[in-house]
Scaffold this motif. Structure first.
Motif, PDB file in Angstrom:
ATOM      1  N   MET A  49       0.830  -1.214   0.000  1.00 14.03           N
ATOM      2  CA  MET A  49       0.000   0.000   0.000  1.00 14.03           C
ATOM      3  C   MET A  49       0.858   1.255   0.000  1.00 14.03           C
ATOM      4  SD  MET A  49      -3.156  -0.611   2.592  1.00 14.03           S
ATOM      5  CE  MET A  49      -2.902  -2.090   3.527  1.00 14.03           C
ATOM      6  N   CYS A  89      -1.254   2.512   7.833  1.00 15.94           N
ATOM      7  CA  CYS A  89      -1.799   1.578   6.831  1.00 15.94           C
ATOM      8  C   CYS A  89      -2.212   0.258   7.472  1.00 15.94           C
ATOM      9  CB  CYS A  89      -0.777   1.308   5.730  1.00 15.94           C
ATOM     10  SG  CYS A  89      -0.500   2.699   4.653  1.00 15.94           S
ATOM     11  N   LYS A  93      -5.982  -0.606   7.309  1.00 15.68           N
ATOM     12  CA  LYS A  93      -6.071  -1.595   6.221  1.00 15.68           C
ATOM     13  C   LYS A  93      -6.375  -0.935   4.874  1.00 15.68           C
ATOM     14  CE  LYS A  93      -5.728  -4.885   9.281  1.00 15.68           C
ATOM     15  NZ  LYS A  93      -4.466  -4.832   9.953  1.00 15.68           N
ATOM     16  N   GLN A  94      -5.793   0.249   4.667  1.00 17.24           N
ATOM     17  CA  GLN A  94      -5.938   0.982   3.405  1.00 17.24           C
ATOM     18  C   GLN A  94      -4.757   1.936   3.261  1.00 17.24           C
ATOM     19  OE1 GLN A  94      -9.622   3.100   3.816  1.00 17.24           O
ATOM     20  NE2 GLN A  94      -8.683   4.838   4.818  1.00 17.24           N
ATOM     21  N   ASP A 133     -11.603   7.826  -0.416  1.00 18.14           N
ATOM     22  CA  ASP A 133     -11.836   7.078   0.808  1.00 18.14           C
ATOM     23  C   ASP A 133     -12.126   8.067   1.925  1.00 18.14           C
ATOM     24  OD1 ASP A 133      -9.349   8.158   1.142  1.00 18.14           O
ATOM     25  OD2 ASP A 133      -8.286   6.276   1.292  1.00 18.14           O
TER      26      ASP A 133
END
Length: 142
Positions: A49, A89, A93-94, A133
């Motif tokens: 990521m 991150c 979880k992004q 997001d």
């Protein structure tokens, strides 16, 4: 040279010294270090990521080092920035949002009034397209 020690020094030890000189790391070395700080595993979704951020962050760090009048920011600050972004991150979880990146930058590269380090970093980060997001501020570390 000034040395601090918890041990009493005898005259033989007082005559010894070592000087370590290292050149500034290249952009490629900074990117490799950032990858290694995140994980040494071949497959790491959290590191993946952050992958697109390593080069812009390394370039911005090098610019900060070149333009600062005295050595105020160093590798420790860059490494701490990478670790904080990895933690963000991993927690969410992004990939990090702009606000999360700004938060991490302020924690690691703010405090030197004569140089706008945040602007130097954000000029390079804004070149990375963001996926829509939620805009959340990272929570305090436990």
């Amino acid at each position: 040279f000034i040395g601090l020690s918890n041990w009493a020094l005898d005259p033989a030890k007082m005559n010894r010294g070592i000087m370590v000189i290292r050149t500034d790391p290249t952009t490629e070395e900074l990117v490799l270090s950032a990858r290694g700080i995140c994980s040494n595993q071949e497959e790491d979704p959290v590191r993946d990521m952050l992958e697109e951020y390593f080069l812009p962050l390394a370039e911005a760090y090098q610019k900060v080092v070149k333009v600062q009048e005295r050595e105020f920011f160093g590798l420790r600050d860059f490494y701490s920035l990478i670790k904080m972004l990895y933690w963000i991150c991993d927690h969410y979880k992004q990939p990090p949002t702009y606000e999360q990146i700004l938060y991490a930058l302020k924690r690691n590269f703010e405090g030197f009034k004569k140089l706008d380090t945040i602007a130097i970093f954000m000029k390079r980060i804004y070149l990375i397209p963001q996926k829509p997001d939620s805009l959340r501020t990272p929570p305090q570390r436990e």
